[in-house]
Structures are given as structure tokens and as C-alpha cells.
Design an enzyme around this catalytic site. Structure first.
Site, mmCIF file in Angstrom:
data_model
loop_
_atom_site.group_PDB
_atom_site.id
_atom_site.type_symbol
_atom_site.label_atom_id
_atom_site.label_comp_id
_atom_site.label_asym_id
_atom_site.label_seq_id
_atom_site.Cartn_x
_atom_site.Cartn_y
_atom_site.Cartn_z
ATOM 1 N N HIS A 196 -9.072 35.263 38.683
ATOM 2 C CA HIS A 196 -8.502 36.558 38.329
ATOM 3 C C HIS A 196 -7.143 36.689 39.027
ATOM 4 O O HIS A 196 -7.050 36.486 40.236
ATOM 5 C CB HIS A 196 -9.458 37.655 38.800
ATOM 6 N N GLU A 232 0.180 -0.794 5.949
ATOM 7 C CA GLU A 232 1.311 -0.211 6.683
ATOM 8 C C GLU A 232 1.151 1.302 6.839
ATOM 9 O O GLU A 232 1.510 1.868 7.874
ATOM 10 C CB GLU A 232 2.625 -0.517 5.948
ATOM 11 N N ASP A 270 0.848 -1.193 0.000
ATOM 12 C CA ASP A 270 0.000 0.000 0.000
ATOM 13 C C ASP A 270 0.884 1.244 0.000
ATOM 14 O O ASP A 270 2.082 1.180 0.295
ATOM 15 C CB ASP A 270 -0.963 0.010 1.204
#
Lengths: 461, 461
Positions: A213, A153, A88
Site C-alpha cells: 500500500h 520462410e 511459401d
């Protein structure tokens, strides 16, 4: 062997034409619309294997794309090679950057350009042609051969491990041969005999239930971003050495022969640094750059995130902070054991001011076949005969999971017998394979079988 | 004063009805579609100021929303108060979380719910009603008074500094009074006499020209995420003390009287920790939580970002990493000087392996009027008379830039004379003001003018 080499030289042009045909099949495993092409490529591969004289050739079905299997077991008493590769290929995007169509193999300046030319069809085909030459001239191979070629793969080999486990006995061999990697540099053939492993984590810190804050609360609570920085900075000392207790206990030190061999390599540190665009290289004290990358473990912070990261300024104390970290491992470090050491160390050094969660993501074992292993040395002699140059014996910094799989499940050493080049564009546009390397690779492969045949099955020379 | 206080008590209900009318105007300065409402509110404010007896009332046009000015200067020989407040309000999103419409003031459980009730229309109106009581009963105020009310406080006061600079002489006074802050806690009235300053930076690191594969290159180069962690971790020692050389040189140490006063405050550290959801509080050794937040400087990492931060794992060495950091400053630290010290320290400790860029974002000076300043003490006596309780003298960890502006441009001390509560929801849904605090605040304000009148113009008692 002369008749085999003669055959290879005589058929050089035909081999190239056949390779073009192989490369024309767009066997892109990642794209569902190419599923039929992937199967057609498996069938083409099987037909070619039968044609060159392999036996028991078949497609082994998996939940994904099929594995092509074939063997030739007529060399009684000789060792058995298990050859692994893949048929592939990667996707081709962005198509517009290709100078010639990715599935119309085109020769320019002594290189064949096509998707799959280097990764991995071209290098698989190199072995087919070496086998063909032996078969045509001698009617047999000097070694026994089992071939498995997967079609997944490039998408993570999801079905390979199970296939190997399920066919553990049938895949029995003496050595694994893989040709799916580049050589050290153009004109410098190499045998890679070691790869690093990996263990990867996410660290999550929580300081408070919500962001605060920084004016109203700054000074009262620990800041998770800062605690994260403190934890990460305790992972390495100034010399680049990892401070996780026990981390180096199992590290196999470099052999003096390896260090001497690597010192001889034509590695230009200034050029390397400039190519990376780094102001200065940095790594573990007492080791060269190649040693650091090939044979020493690392600790990397792959990602960090916490608080306000947009444009401008926001005066916030974040509730949470996160890091992705990973360690490259070398023989004989065990990912499970390193994971435990890391998690213990984080717990030990993390202050009580935050909640810490360590999540293990994935990993893989390091791999090495000693460079003086007889199969590795046989591969070296074969490369020398194919390329007319003594190869360098190197390691690589990355991981090829299947190599560790073969070692773990089948207990087999592997030989990384690659003829690609560092600039082969394996996963990029304009992938290419040098034609001299292909031709030299066919000859070297033919010699490889011969050299392996000369090794006692127990591994002795 | 009795006749003034009687008037306030007698008119308590009317005051409330008028306040509701004031709160009904949706003077949201951030939203262009409310621009006309903001102006309408300025006009309502001016009309009310004229009605209660202020003179020279006018809208001072700016490039944004107008400033409402008015004065009464008939108290010859007496000190002059410059009263600052704002008539604009925060947006109301998310509207669905309001239990009653934000611009239909609604009374529940002794509190008036409406946008602007605490921040700041309600507290401005409290002074209007105190002035009205003096004027109605005595035909005069005991002090001179200048009032400026801006319409852009909730959007950064972009035009206020220029207005103050341009009218430096006209705004001359002896003390600034601001009622725009909460008291220490419900039932614990307070006078805030100190605020922290701020200096904010972005640190950018670059290690290489592009991201690198952690296998192929891990070990060869410095990782910017790690270098960032190392730099940040060197900003504080284990005791929480900031390690930037010279950072504490100008820090005014807490006076023993302050520490003793604050120790007496009903501050429950366990409750505080649990409300924040922190496993453990943390701050500079040798100081209590209140001292750390009110009177000690901090170093915070407000944001960090580098490399791969998505789901899953990516084995990358990032090319760049970034942090946003800020320091809260206390008297007498100078933001410009601290910025220089910080930048020098980063340059000194940053390794040569990365490029480092430090960008200063913004900042503000710390502010303090000593708690034994006569005006602060006058305010304390006024609060005691209005609320029947001795107020606590505290500082705050945040910044109110305008206070430093008054100090810097006009050279004036400020008195923070706030009657809100910590749970007033100033910038959130269901903003509210306690009605007892409002009424007590009107009485306290009326006493404040009287107490200030008793102070020599040079600040003596």
C-alpha cells in the site's frame, strides 16, 4: 546479351500467364490445412526449374516443408551464384479486405495482385525467366548457379540453418543473390547492401515480496517502476546516444561516400514525419534520419509493465516491474559482446534496493557487403540496364536472418536484388507486384548473371 | 471514575457476549444481497445507543445505507465530542481461508475472530460500553457527545460528505474522536495525530499514430516508453528527493520533539525490511524510515504500461505509453497546488517528440492535529490509564479521507483513538480484535470523556 533480352521482351505475356499459374497455388506454410498445397508448390517449382534447364533438381526433405534445390554448373572458370528465395506465402486474413481473390492473380493499373506476387514467388519467378532466356538462346548460363528455395520462410526458417550447415560444401559459391525486398521507392531502383542485427532482452525487477500500500509503505522502499525508469533513462543521453560503455567500440562508421550518396536520395523528412504521425522526429545527434535507421545502432524499450494499469486509480507500490528492450546493431557489432556489455551496465547502474534479472531473448548479427564490393557493383550495373536508371545503394534498418547465416556459415557476401515496392503489402491484403518492375527485373536478372560472369572468382572486377 | 471502571470490570463478560451479537450481523455494504442486513445492523446499533442512554437516536436516510445518529448534550459548559465510526463491514471472500465462520465470533488465544471485530464494530462498541458505564453509575456523561455511524465506509463513504455539509451546525463540536485504526504494535498503545494526503494522476504519451517496426523505424523517432522513463526518472534525485519545483515549499518540517519521540520507538528496521522482502530499504536522505513514511511526501509510480508485454519478444516501437503516478502529501501541502506544480513540471520536461496528456484522478488533503494539542494529550492520558502504558504519539502514512472532511467542513481537530493491531486482518480473512485491547479500550474511552471534560472549550488545558 541482345538475343537474351529480345527473348524476354518477346515472351513478356507468356511469362505473366505462367506467373499467374504459380501464384494460384496457396502455399501458406503457417496453416496445417495447406500442407499439401505447400508440397504441390514445391513440386511445381521443381518442375519449372527442370523445364528451364536447371539440373539436379530435387526436393530436399526437412522436418517441415521441403527445400527445392537445383543447379547448373557448366560455366567452367566463372563465378557461382547461390540464389536463395522462398516459395511459401503468408496467410491471407482478413480475406474480406482483398479486392480480388488472393490466389487468382488479377491485373489492375499495371500491377499484379496476388498473395506471393512480391513476397517472394514473383521475384523468384523473375530469375526463372531470366535463366530460361539465357538457356533458350545460348544453351547455357554465363555463370554457375545453385538455387535453394525454402518453404518455411514465413514461419521462421526453422530448418534452413541445419540444411545449410549440413550441405556447407555442396552449397559453396562466390556470392548469394536474394530477391525478396522492396526497392527504395517507386521509380527508384536500389541495391540494399546492409542490414542491422538485433539483441533482445527482458529486464525483471523485484522490490518486495508482494505489492504494498503506497500510504502505509510509501517512502520506506524503492519502487520497482521508478527504478526501472531510472535504469532505462540511463541507457541514452539527451542527444540520443547510447550510454552503455563500449557499445560503440566496434561500430563501423559510415563512409563519406555513403553519406554523400544517401544525401542525394529523394527523402522528404516532413512527409515521412507526417505519415508516421510523429510531432517531431528524434534520433542520434550528428546523423540524418536515413543514417540513423540504416547505419546506426539503436536502443528501444519495446515494452514496459508494472503495477496497476487498469482503469481508475490504485495506490499500490508494485512488487515487480518488467521491461522488454532491444538493440539494433550495425556492422561490426557482435550480439554476444553487446549482450555482455548491456548486462554488465544494468548490473552496474541498478541500485541495491531491488533484485534485477536480465534475460536474453534472441538476436541476430548485423550484415553488410560493402557497396563497392564487385558483386554489389555488378548488381548495380545489371539494375541500371534492366531499369534504365542508376540504382541507389542503400541499407535497411531491419534484419533478414538468412543473410547473416550465409555470411556466417558459408562465408559468402550477399546481394539484395529486390524489385518490390515499399507499398507492396507483403504481409497484408492486396499484395502486389508492379509489372514493369517484374519485366525490368527479369532483364536485370539476365544482365546480373552476365555481369557476375565478368568478375574474377576472387572478387576482383 | 472508580465506580465507572468498576462497572466496566464487572461487566466484562457481558460486554463480550453483546459484542458477539453485534458481530453476528453480516452488514456487508458492498454486496446488494446484504442490504437488508446492513439496515438490520443500523437498527441494532440505534437500539443499543438508545439502551445505553443516548438521546435523539435516529437513522438518517441517504441515497445509500443509513447513517445512525444519536447525542447526549447534558454536560452544560463541557466540551462536545463528535464520535465517528462505521457499522458496515468488508466482504469475507475468500471464505475458505477463515478458520471460524466470519459472522460467528469465536475466541481463540485471547482474541475475538469475526468480520468487523477490529474494523470497526468492535471499536465502536468499545465506546458504547464506556458510555453505558458512565450512564449506569453516574446517570450522565462528563462531556457532551454526538455520534454518527455510517454504513458506507467500506464502499467509499459516497454520502457522508453531503450529510456533514447539510448538518454542519447540528454536528458542531469541539473535537472528533475516531476509533478505527491499529495501535503502533502489540503492547504499544498509540495516538495517531497525522495522516498523509494524496494526489493521483495518469500520464499518457503518444509518439506516433500506430506501433512501428523497430527495425524499419528504430532511430528515426522517439520511443514513448523511453520518454516516459526519462520523465519519471526526473521526478526524483538520487537521494530520493522529489524534483518538482516548489514541491516542498509548504511542507511542514518535523518538530524536533517528534523526531526525538519516534527515535525511541521499538522499530526494528531489519525485521521490517525482511518482512517486506526488500533487499534494502530506500527513502529520502536525512530522514528515518518512520519519518519518511509518516511525515514526508512521496512520489510513487503506481503503474506503467507500454508496448509489447506478453511472453517472448516483439520488435515494436509502441505508439503510446502510460503511467499512473501519485504523491502522498504531508501538512501543509495542498493537493490542488501540488497538482498544478506537477502538471507544469511534466510539461516543462517532456520533449517535443511526443504528445503528453496529464489527467488528475483524485486526491485528498493531508491532516494533522499537533501532538501537543490538548485533546490529543487528553487522549494520551486516557490511553495510559486504560492500558497502564504511556502511549506513543505517531502519525500514519496512509489517508483517512473523513478526517480531512471533519477538518475542512467542521473545522474540528480529530483524535485517532484506535486499539486494533497491525496484524488485525482488517480487510482479510480471520479479522480479529485482541480482548485485552478491547477491555483496555473501554476503560480508556471512559477516561477519555473524563479527560476531555477537563479541557476548556477553547482548547486550553
Amino acid at each position: 546479351m541482345n538475343n537474351v533480352i529480345d527473348f524476354i521482351n518477346t515472351n513478356r505475356d507468356r511469362y505473366l500467364e505462367e506467373l499467374k499459374e504459380y501464384l494460384a497455388i496457396p502455399s501458406i506454410s503457417a496453416l496445417p490445412e495447406h500442407a499439401a498445397d505447400v508440397r504441390r508448390c514445391a513440386e511445381w517449382t521443381a518442375a519449372e526449374m527442370t523445364r528451364i534447364g536447371m539440373q539436379n533438381v530435387r526436393l530436399e526433405e526437412t522436418p517441415g516443408h521441403p527445400i527445392v534445390y537445383g543447379d547448373w554448373l557448366g560455366a567452367e572458370g566463372a563465378p557461382t551464384i547461390l540464389f536463395y528465395g522462398h516459395y511459401d506465402v503468408q496467410p491471407v486474413d482478413p480475406l474480406e479486405l482483398w479486392e480480388s481473390p488472393p490466389f487468382e492473380a488479377t491485373i489492375r493499373d499495371g500491377e499484379i495482385y496476388a498473395r506471393g506476387s512480391a513476397d517472394d514467388k514473383g521475384q523468384v519467378f523473375m530469375h526463372f525467366k531470366a535463366i530460361e532466356a539465357h538457356m533458350k538462346q545460348n544453351g547455357k548460363l554465363p555463370v554457375n548457379m545453385k538455387i535453394i528455395l525454402e518453404g518455411e520462410e514465413e514461419v521462421g526458417s526453422a530448418n534452413l540453418d541445419n540444411y545449410i550447415k549440413d550441405n556447407k560444401d555442396a552449397l559453396g559459391a562466390d556470392v548469394v543473390v536474394i530477391s525478396d525486398s522492396p526497392m527504395f521507392d517507386r521509380g527508384i531502383p536500389s541495391i540494399c547492401y546492409g542490414l542491422r542485427g538485433l539483441v533482445y532482452f527482458q529486464i525483471d525487477l523485484r522490490g518486495t515480496k508482494s505489492d504494498l500500500h503506497s500510504g502505509s509503505f510509501g517512502g520506506a522502499v524503492a519502487n520497482p517502476n521508478m527504478v526501472l525508469a531510472q535504469i532505462l533513462s540511463q541507457m541514452k543521453d539527451k542527444g540520443g546516444r547510447i550510454r552503455i560503455p563500449g557499445f560503440y567500440d566496434e561500430v563501423k562508421e559510415l563512409r563519406e561516400e555513403e553519406r554523400a550518396e544517401w544525401k542525394k536520395l529523394p527523402f522528404n523528412e516532413t512527409r515521412y514525419r507526417k505519415e508516421l504521425g510523429a510531432p517531431k522526429l528524434f534520433g542520434e545527434s550528428g546523423y540524418s534520419t536515413l543514417e540513423r535507421v540504416w547505419a546506426r545502432p539503436t536502443f528501444e524499450v519495446n515494452g514496459i509493465l508494472g503495477g496497476f494499469t487498469g482503469d481508475g486509480a490504485k495506490t499500490v507500490i508494485p512488487a515487480v516491474a518488467m521491461a522488454k528492450v532491444s538493440m539494433r546493431l550495425v556492422p561490426n557489432q557482435d550480439p554476444d559482446k553487446i549482450a555482455e556489455l548491456f548486462e554488465s551496465y544494468v548490473k552496474k547502474i541498478a541500485p541495491k534496493t531491488v533484485e534485477v534479472k536480465v534475460t536474453r531473448m534472441h538476436g541476430g548479427k548485423p550484415w553488410m557487403t560493402e557497396f563497392d564490393n564487385p558483386f554489389v557493383q555488378a548488381a548495380g550495373r545489371a539494375i541500371e540496364k534492366g531499369f534504365g536508371k542508376t540504382p541507389v545503394f542503400n541499407r535497411e534498418g531491419g534484419s533478414i536472418p538468412v543473410v547473416a547465416t550465409f555470411q556466417e556459415i558459408l562465408g559468402l557476401p550477399s546481394v539484395l536484388f529486390g524489385v518490390g515496392l515499399p507499398d507492396e503489402n507483403a504481409h497484408a491484403p492486396n499484395e502486389k507486384l508492379d509489372l514493369n518492375n517484374f519485366h525490368g527485373g527479369v532483364i536485370a536478372s539476365a544482365y546480373l548473371y552476365d555481369e557476375v560472369a565478368g568478375i574474377n572468382k576472387d572478387g576482383g572486377g
